[in-house]
Design an enzyme around this catalytic site. Structure first.
Site, PDB file in Angstrom:
ATOM      1  N   HIS A 309      53.668  41.449   8.521  1.00 47.89           N
ATOM      2  CA  HIS A 309      54.922  40.935   9.068  1.00 47.89           C
ATOM      3  C   HIS A 309      54.979  41.239  10.552  1.00 47.89           C
ATOM      4  O   HIS A 309      54.485  42.272  11.006  1.00 47.89           O
ATOM      5  CB  HIS A 309      56.110  41.592   8.350  1.00 47.89           C
ATOM      6  CG  HIS A 309      57.416  40.900   8.590  1.00 47.89           C
ATOM      7  ND1 HIS A 309      58.190  41.145   9.700  1.00 47.89           N
ATOM      8  CD2 HIS A 309      58.086  39.966   7.854  1.00 47.89           C
ATOM      9  CE1 HIS A 309      59.285  40.396   9.641  1.00 47.89           C
ATOM     10  NE2 HIS A 309      59.248  39.677   8.544  1.00 47.89           N
ATOM     11  N   ASP A 366      57.865  36.901   1.409  1.00 50.69           N
ATOM     12  CA  ASP A 366      57.422  35.551   1.067  1.00 50.69           C
ATOM     13  C   ASP A 366      56.414  35.555  -0.082  1.00 50.69           C
ATOM     14  O   ASP A 366      56.365  34.611  -0.878  1.00 50.69           O
ATOM     15  CB  ASP A 366      56.802  34.872   2.290  1.00 50.69           C
ATOM     16  CG  ASP A 366      57.770  34.793   3.445  1.00 50.69           C
ATOM     17  OD1 ASP A 366      58.876  34.286   3.238  1.00 50.69           O
ATOM     18  OD2 ASP A 366      57.422  35.249   4.552  1.00 50.69           O
TER      19      ASP A 366
END
Length: 426
Positions: A309, A366
């Protein structure tokens, strides 16, 4: 927070120095106020992607990427997602405190009433072909809402702010459901006043006139948690788009529409759709090792989607919640598929393989949300609209904060020009 200290910046070429205030933060890094840098020393700063620039002052959300920490109004995201509903989190973001029983009842009842958009909005959907991407249709419908509620351009009181915010949060799920049903050629289903926010959305997706719809509580809980986990995420690309557009004085719903378009990108809100597409491309558990090897090969441009991330250099705190939810869905609904088997195997390797651990390439939100949404029978092209439902409260809360900030001004970055110098006419 007050000014606690200052720093001195010296131009080594001219020897000229200037002092700049350091503004204290409650949590995280303090910031240097460089608003007079050009005036004092004749420079602008260059920060590609604005990764080191604080564009605003905010009381809403705090992220510590090194610790893997996400707070909304001081509450950890894991606590909110496992102990409070999405609408309670909405109330918290909008009002600064969690609601008591009476406050929540009033808030939730008002949200039920506001679920119904003007009937004229349906004409927007009818203008699009069935195969249009849902995000294109949704952003247009939300932008059109500004025409039906033009009075929100002239907000002055707190109650008017909250009225506007509750209206858009309540209507977004209806617009998303209409978007889906139009794409399938199904008749529109009106909201059910007797159902909670998230159950009602699943009802509008699945129901048919005169028919019964089976919605399990575990499904409602999982989707409600997904909405909560997406509620706000500080100054990300789509939130920045909302703030930028609204800084011009544009209608707040036009700003939300801009946020939807920014979220559409596969590097942002479209990432979970890309995760599932990649899992489908891998196709079978027997091929996982092959793709893991490709991901580790410096000469191969293949990258595993759903790992690492931009902000979190530790485990994404939202991913921890979703992993537990996915396991609960598998246990209670007995769901299984090749996609989930592949995801489980990739996760198992990535959490123990030194290559991924050393680089902090942990599964992010995700990676888990895509497989959960598949388990909830939500089509892949609807993943990002689901994100929109959750994030709308964050966008509108950020706009409210910006609008009420006396230091707020139109957002207008500068540039480093490297083109031609002034030319003589030939």
């Amino acid at each position: 927070m007050g000014v606690g200290k200052s720093v001195t910046i010296t131009d080594n070429q001219t020897g000229k120095s200037a002092e700049f205030n350091v503004l204290e933060s409650v949590l995280g890094n303090d910031v240097i106020d460089i608003s007079t840098l050009n005036k004092e020393l004749g420079y602008f700063t260059y920060d590609n992607g604005f990764g080191m620039t604080a564009s605003c002052t905010s009381e809403i959300t705090y992220i510590d990427g090194d610790k893997g920490e996400l707070l909304h109004r001081g509450y950890e995201i894991e606590y909110l997602a496992t102990n409070h509903s999405y609408l309670e989190t909405c109330y918290l973001l909008l009002n600064g405190e969690l609601p008591n029983e009476e406050e929540f009842k009033s808030f939730e009842e008002d949200m039920r009433i506001k679920r119904y958009p003007n009937e004229g909005i349906k004409k927007i959907f009818e203008a699009f072909p069935d195969e249009a991407h849902p995000m294109a249709v949704l952003s247009s419908a939300v932008s059109a809402l500004s025409a039906f509620h033009h009075e929100h351009l002239y907000i002055t009181t707190r109650e008017e702010y909250l009225e506007m915010a509750r209206r858009i949060i309540a209507k977004i799920p209806t617009l998303v459901a209409y978007t889906y049903r139009h794409s399938m050629g199904y008749p529109y289903i009106y909201p059910d006043m007797d159902r909670y926010f998230t159950e009602n959305f699943l009802y509008m997706l699945r129901s048919f006139p005169g028919g019964k719809v089976d919605i399990r509580q575990v499904e409602v809980d999982a989707l409600d948690a997904i909405f909560t986990l997406h509620a706000d995420h500080e100054q990300n690309a789509s939130t920045t788009a909302v703030r930028l557009v609204c800084s011009t004085g544009a209608h707040p719903y036009a700003g939300i529409s801009a946020g939807i378009n920014a979220l559409w990108g596969r590097a942002h809100g479209g990432a979970n759709e890309s995760v599932v597409a990649q899992l489908e491309m891998i196709g079978d558990v027997s091929r996982v090792d092959e793709f893991i090897a490709r991901a580790k090969d410096p000469n191969d441009d293949f990258k595993l989607m759903g790992f690492g991330h931009r902000v979190y250099k530790n485990f994404d705190p939202r991913a921890r919640v979703l992993k537990k939810l996915r396991d609960r869905l598998q246990a209670e609904l007995g769901i299984n598929s090749k996609i989930i088997e592949i995801a489980n195997r990739i996760e198992e390797i990535a959490l123990s393989d030194e290559y991924f651990v050393k680089r902090n390439l942990y599964p992010n939100i995700d990676f888990y949300s895509g497989t959960i949404l598949l388990a909830l029978k939500i089509p892949r092209n609807m993943f990002t609209p689901i994100f929109v439902i959750g994030r709308t409260v964050g966008w509108i809360t950020q706009w409210m904060e910006q609008k009420q900030d006396p230091k707020s001004r139109i957002i207008r970055p500068r540039q480093r020009y490297i083109g031609k110098r002034r030319r003589e006419e030939s």
